[in-house]
Write a protein that holds these residues in place. Structure first.
Motif, PDB file in Angstrom:
ATOM      1  N   VAL A  73       0.875  -1.171   0.000  1.00  0.00           N
ATOM      2  CA  VAL A  73       0.000   0.000   0.000  1.00  0.00           C
ATOM      3  C   VAL A  73       0.915   1.224   0.000  1.00  0.00           C
ATOM      4  CG1 VAL A  73      -1.862   1.219   1.180  1.00  0.00           C
ATOM      5  CG2 VAL A  73      -1.711  -1.269   1.349  1.00  0.00           C
TER       6      VAL A  73
ATOM      7  N   ALA B 199      -3.894   6.514  -0.085  1.00  0.00           N
ATOM      8  CA  ALA B 199      -3.353   5.155   0.033  1.00  0.00           C
ATOM      9  C   ALA B 199      -3.664   4.437  -1.277  1.00  0.00           C
ATOM     10  CB  ALA B 199      -3.989   4.433   1.208  1.00  0.00           C
TER      11      ALA B 199
ATOM     12  N   SER C 193      -3.314   1.055  -3.666  1.00  0.00           N
ATOM     13  CA  SER C 193      -2.996  -0.369  -3.638  1.00  0.00           C
ATOM     14  C   SER C 193      -3.835  -1.113  -4.664  1.00  0.00           C
ATOM     15  CB  SER C 193      -3.271  -0.932  -2.245  1.00  0.00           C
ATOM     16  OG  SER C 193      -2.897  -2.281  -2.202  1.00  0.00           O
TER      17      SER C 193
ATOM     18  N   ALA D 151      -5.586  -2.061   1.452  1.00  0.00           N
ATOM     19  CA  ALA D 151      -5.799  -0.604   1.473  1.00  0.00           C
ATOM     20  C   ALA D 151      -6.757  -0.235   2.603  1.00  0.00           C
ATOM     21  CB  ALA D 151      -6.354  -0.142   0.132  1.00  0.00           C
ATOM     22  N   GLU D 152      -7.798  -1.053   2.786  1.00  0.00           N
ATOM     23  CA  GLU D 152      -8.793  -0.786   3.829  1.00  0.00           C
ATOM     24  C   GLU D 152      -8.144  -0.896   5.217  1.00  0.00           C
ATOM     25  OE1 GLU D 152     -11.760   0.304   3.792  1.00  0.00           O
ATOM     26  OE2 GLU D 152     -12.234  -0.074   5.909  1.00  0.00           O
TER      27      GLU D 152
ATOM     28  N   SER E 214      -5.864   2.038   5.735  1.00  0.00           N
ATOM     29  CA  SER E 214      -6.623   3.271   5.918  1.00  0.00           C
ATOM     30  C   SER E 214      -7.216   3.349   7.333  1.00  0.00           C
ATOM     31  CB  SER E 214      -7.699   3.324   4.840  1.00  0.00           C
ATOM     32  OG  SER E 214      -8.767   4.058   5.259  1.00  0.00           O
TER      33      SER E 214
ATOM     34  N   SER F 277      -7.336   9.037   1.842  1.00  0.00           N
ATOM     35  CA  SER F 277      -8.188   8.695   0.695  1.00  0.00           C
ATOM     36  C   SER F 277      -7.634   7.417   0.071  1.00  0.00           C
ATOM     37  CB  SER F 277      -8.155   9.801  -0.350  1.00  0.00           C
ATOM     38  OG  SER F 277      -8.371  11.039   0.265  1.00  0.00           O
ATOM     39  N   LYS F 278      -8.405   6.816  -0.824  1.00  0.00           N
ATOM     40  CA  LYS F 278      -7.914   5.570  -1.429  1.00  0.00           C
ATOM     41  C   LYS F 278      -7.944   5.636  -2.955  1.00  0.00           C
ATOM     42  CE  LYS F 278     -10.436   3.213   1.573  1.00  0.00           C
ATOM     43  NZ  LYS F 278     -11.283   2.188   2.084  1.00  0.00           N
TER      44      LYS F 278
ATOM     45  N   ASP G  45      -6.626   3.055  -6.648  1.00  0.00           N
ATOM     46  CA  ASP G  45      -5.904   1.853  -7.093  1.00  0.00           C
ATOM     47  C   ASP G  45      -4.785   2.228  -8.069  1.00  0.00           C
ATOM     48  OD1 ASP G  45      -7.384   2.600  -9.230  1.00  0.00           O
ATOM     49  OD2 ASP G  45      -8.434   0.688  -9.506  1.00  0.00           O
TER      50      ASP G  45
END
Ligand SMILES: NC(=O)c1ccc[n+]([C@@H]2O[C@H](COP(=O)([O-])OP(=O)(O)OC[C@H]3O[C@@H](n4cnc5c(N)ncnc54)[C@H](O)[C@@H]3O)[C@@H](O)[C@H]2O)c1
Ligand SMILES: O=P(O)(O)OC[C@H](O)CO
Length: 910
Positions: free
Chosen positions: A709, A730, A732, A738-739, A742, A753-754, A756
């Motif tokens: 990540v 983040a 990944s 990622a979760e 986070s 924030s996330k 991919d």
């Protein structure tokens, strides 16, 4: 001549009947008195002896019989002969029920049911709740999910089963205690038996262990009730009988309050957690607003009635007590003469107390005292208050089971203790304060509503004080987090709390804000800070220790702890083991941030003395020395200790050393632990990004990027240490990783924030370092803000061109890891890459700049690759490549600037 029986319903609901014919002969031998007088004297003599005339009149009935068929015998107006068959002869009587038939019948029924069925109902309810909780813990009974998107399973069984079983037992319990209940134990149709029973009343009472007075406001006005009272007093001289006085209103009041508590607590065990404050708040208002209002008005009128009774009895005269025979003019419905109960009773009293005056004086003084004490001070005894508070314990038990099942053992123990205290101490205390206020504010009928409101609001301060007390107990005795904070603060002169209990209480209010729905959070936060302000001004707390800055830091510390709680509630139920590789500025900042959230952090360092110093002094001697580190950071040189069973690995080693650092510990990193990459750069030689270097070095299957990540964005280590608000992204390929990351990093001041687009995030993070060097050169050369802005705009475009050519998403470059980090490093004076540029721009020799540098400037390495990448991806990067040329001493900073200015202008849309 009176030829038929004298039928008269009296206080004890029976008829005093004497076969007049049988004694007419005797009466004729004494012509001076009338037959009626003779009968009365005869009856009085019998009664006054306090003996039973025949053994079969000494009868009892199990208490439950009175409640059969909807409590028919207590409720019905018409008497039924078959009731007598339910009673049987008995040697001793458990309780003699003394009551008036002129009061509220349902009140009396409920009070008797509470007296006889209440205890078994509570005991069985408790057993049911224990059993259901046990079955829940053994996975026999299912739980409910109360946190959105979280699998934590909650029990609702204790409250539900406890209340259902209590209700069933309450209505169906068959108390076998033998009681004397006049309607069943006196024969209603056999005149002989009936008369014998009535004449034996005082004797029956004498054989009773207890006289249970069911008091209502009509009781002390009825002649037969006074008679029973007098008989009890007389028999108490001979036996040690016990007197129990219960106001009849108390049963329904207790039942209603119990039900109110149930209704109010139900949402607390079933509602979604984020509604926890809102729903009970509604229940609370309804309960307080309506429940308290009715309870309060009925209690106040009850106390007024007791006062009235006290006044009446102080001037009581047996002649004035009411009896039906006198009311009916001593003639029954068929026109036949009735004997006067008053004469009989008065005669008995004269026999027992020598003269009526003495009896009246006895009633006016001692009896009034006993009655008033019982009715005023013992209206709701402790046992009853505990029973009413039982739903609070059931609700706590549900929470205890839920916490225990989800591994939060310490919190479960905490809540168990709290549950017991609520049940046995706080609930009864609030109830007795409520009753006390009702009693004190019952005297006048004037301003009725105002007085009722005064009682309702008068309960609040005690509730607040008790809540504060529990919160204090909970946090200081059972909550390790706050205990640690308070202990730590106490040692630290800067933060030493002036008044730990108050500050602990404020801490918890703040915590409530963290737990509730959004508007409730806001409300709790506002009230906490307002309260803190007031208390501070009054000198109770000293969170400021002088300056506003320190005060902010104090509350920030408090907020940290609360955000831990919030994240527990949100699912990070237990602290994780987090390993941090790299003890530089950013490794220290990330370790501190995660440790502040309550996780166990292990920093893997290469230097033993540094470890020793850090563990002893909680300061990193090499980086960010001005900050104290949380005590749950453990520095170690043992890779085994740091990495074994870690849940997450944070990698904060400079990019060029990363492969070597990771390969040496690859066998120790758990396969399923996500690796958080915070290093920003590209590996020289391989031209690889961290998302490739890490799986390769750890020899992980690079499916889904080997659970890497990448965390990037504008984030100076120093500002994180200082708890300045920070936003990162983040990235990944693995959503679960990622979760997890986070959740691990999110806090009140750290937003994650996330995405991919791992490649976009990494390329942007690496190239912005090169641009930061250029911006520093511009600054060092003193070219001004116009030039700086133009340079950063150009560099930003170049990064976008190269990154998108490599496969990055354009939107990533406009986000935190792109534009966000460019702004930070190009304009922020804390940037090390920028400061390298500043010195170069000022003319310092490159070797000198690099050798004297503390902390890595990744841009220096990445710049070397920019030329190759520009060639490879066929993009023109004048600003970025000129940094590389400056670093290789191909051109001087000044020449580079003029080269860039000499370039032909291009269209903005490019
Ligand atoms: N400092 C910041 O504000 C910041 C912010 C975001 C990202 N980063 C990135 O984080 C990375 C680390 O930055 P930093 O500021 O901590 O650097 P730093 O120079 O302050 O520290 C680097 C640390 O890594 C250690 N190290 C070097 N080689 C090692 C090896 N082979 N094995 C184990 N440890 C080794 C060093 O001993 C040092 O403690 C960089 O890539 C940087 O771009 C830094
Ligand atoms: O100090 P620098 O230049 O390494 O920059 C730090 C960062 O990358 C902040 O996001």
């Amino acid at each position: 001549m009176v030829s038929s029986p004298v039928a008269q319903p009296v206080g004890c609901a029976c008829e005093l009947e004497i076969d007049v014919q049988e004694i007419e002969t005797v009466a004729s031998e004494a012509p001076s008195i009338t037959t009626m007088q003779f009968i009365q004297e005869f009856a009085a003599e019998q009664v006054a002896r306090m003996e039973v005339t025949r053994p079969e009149v000494l009868r009892t009935v199990p208490a439950y019989v009175a409640f059969q068929n909807g409590a028919e015998a207590l409720r019905a107006v018409r008497l039924k002969p078959h009731w007598y068959e339910r009673s049987s002869m008995s040697q001793s009587i458990g309780a003699f029920w003394s009551h008036s038939w002129h009061g509220e019948r349902w009140q009396k029924i409920f009070t008797l049911m509470v007296l006889y069925n209440g205890l078994p109902a509570i005991v069985f309810g408790l057993l049911a709740s224990y059993l259901s909780v046990l079955l829940f813990l053994c996975d026999v009974l299912p739980g409910v999910e109360r946190i959105p998107d979280n699998t934590m399973s909650f029990s609702t069984w204790s409250l539900v089963s406890g209340s259902v079983v209590s209700f069933v037992v309450f209505v169906s319990w068959r108390s076998r205690e033998r009681v004397f209940f006049d309607r069943v134990c006196l024969h209603q149709t056999d005149q002989d038996l009936k008369t014998a029973g009535i004449l034996s009343l005082a004797g029956i009472l004498r054989q009773s262990k207890t006289m249970l007075v069911l008091w209502d406001s009509t009781y002390s006005h009825r002649l037969w009730c006074l008679f029973e009272f007098a008989a009890f007093l007389k028999s108490a001289e001979m036996n040690s009988n016990v007197l129990i006085i219960k106001p009849t209103f108390i049963g329904p009041t207790a039942i209603l309050t119990f039900l109110g508590a149930l209704v109010g607590l139900l949402p607390m065990t079933v509602a979604p957690i984020d509604q926890l404050l809102l729903l009970p708040a509604v229940g609370f208002v309804v309960l307080l607003g309506l429940g308290q209002y009715f309870a309060c008005t009925s209690l106040r009128s009850y106390f007024r009635a007791v006062d009235e009774m006290q006044r009446d009895l102080r001037h009581m005269r047996a002649d004035e007590a009411k009896c039906s025979c006198c009311t009916q003019g001593h003639v029954d419905s068929e026109g036949q003469a009735l004997i006067c109960d008053r004469e009989v009773v008065q005669e008995c009293i004269r026999v027992w107390f020598r003269d009526q005056g003495r009896f009246e004086e006895h009633i006016q003084t001692e009896v009034v005292e006993v009655l008033v004490y019982n009715l005023r001070c013992q209206a709701l005894p402790y046992r009853w208050r505990v029973a009413i508070s039982t739903p609070a314990f059931w609700a706590c038990l549900d929470l205890v089971a839920s916490l225990y099942k989800n591994g939060m053992i310490e919190m479960a123990v905490e809540w168990l203790l709290l549950g017991f205290m609520l049940w046995l101490f706080a609930g009864p205390m609030v109830l007795s304060w409520f009753v006390f206020l009702c009693r004190r504010l019952s005297t006048k009928k004037r301003l009725d509503l105002l007085q009722t409101l005064a009682v309702i609001f008068g309960v609040m301060p005690l509730v607040v004080v008790l809540a504060g007390f529990f919160v204090y107990l909970q946090v200081t005795m059972a909550d390790p987090l706050l205990r640690a904070v308070l202990a730590e603060n106490a040692k630290d002169p800067e933060f030493a709390p002036k008044n730990p209990p108050i500050e602990a209480f404020l801490y918890c209010l703040e915590g409530l804000g963290g737990w509730g729905a959004d508007d409730t959070k806001y409300l709790a936060a506002v009230s906490t800070f307002t309260l803190a302000g007031i208390l501070e001004r009054r000198g109770f707390i000293d969170s400021s220790a002088g300056s506003p800055e320190k005060r902010c830091r104090y509350w920030a510390k408090v907020r940290d702890q609360m955000s831990n709680r919030l994240s527990y509630i949100n699912g990070d139920s237990k602290p994780l083991k987090v390993a941090v590789l790299g003890g530089g500025a950013f490794g220290t900042a990330m370790a501190t941030h995660v440790a502040r959230k309550g996780h166990n952090v292990f920093m893997l360092l290469r230097d033993k003395p540094v470890c020793k110093f850090m563990n002893r002094n909680h300061i990193n001697p090499k980086y960010l020395r001005e900050f104290k580190l949380p005590k749950n950071i453990h520095a170690t040189t043992s890779a085994e200790d740091a990495l074994a069973d870690c849940d997450v690995l944070i990698h904060a080693v400079p990019v060029q050393s990363s492969r070597e650092a990771l390969s040496s510990v690859k066998h120790l990193v758990p396969k399923d632990a996500p690796v958080v990459a915070v290093s920003k750069g590209i590996e020289l030689g391989s031209k690889k990004l961290m998302c490739d270097v890490i799986p390769e070095a750890l020899e992980r299957d690079d499916h889904l990027g080997g659970s890497v990540v990448v965390v990037s964005g504008p984030s100076f280590a120093q500002e994180i240490m200082d708890r300045r608000p920070t936003s990162v992204v983040a990235a990944s390929q693995c959503p679960e990783a990622a979760e997890k990351v986070s959740r691990l990093l999110t806090s009140k001041y750290f937003r994650v924030s996330k995405t991919d687009d791992i490649l976009g995030v990494e390329v942007a993070g690496a190239l912005k370092n090169v641009l930061a060097i250029a911006a520093g050169i511009c600054e060092g050369l003193g070219l001004g803000t116009n030039a700086m802005s133009a340079l950063v705009t150009q560099g930003n475009a170049e990064i976008r061109w190269l990154a998108t050519a490599m496969g990055a998403k354009p939107e990533t470059l406009a986000g935190l890891s792109g534009m966000g980090d460019i702004l930070l490093t190009c304009f922020g004076s804390l940037s090390r890459n920028r400061s390298v540029g500043v010195r170069l721009g000022k003319g310092d020799p490159f070797e000198e700049v690099i050798s004297g540098k503390k902390g890595v400037a990744e841009g220096v390495f990445t710049a070397r690759l920019v030329v190759e990448l520009a060639d490879e991806y066929k993009v023109l990067l004048p600003v970025l490549t000129s940094v590389a040329r400056i670093l290789c001493r191909e051109v001087s900073p000044k020449e580079a600037v003029f080269e860039v200015l000499a370039l032909p202008p291009w269209t903005e849309s490019a």
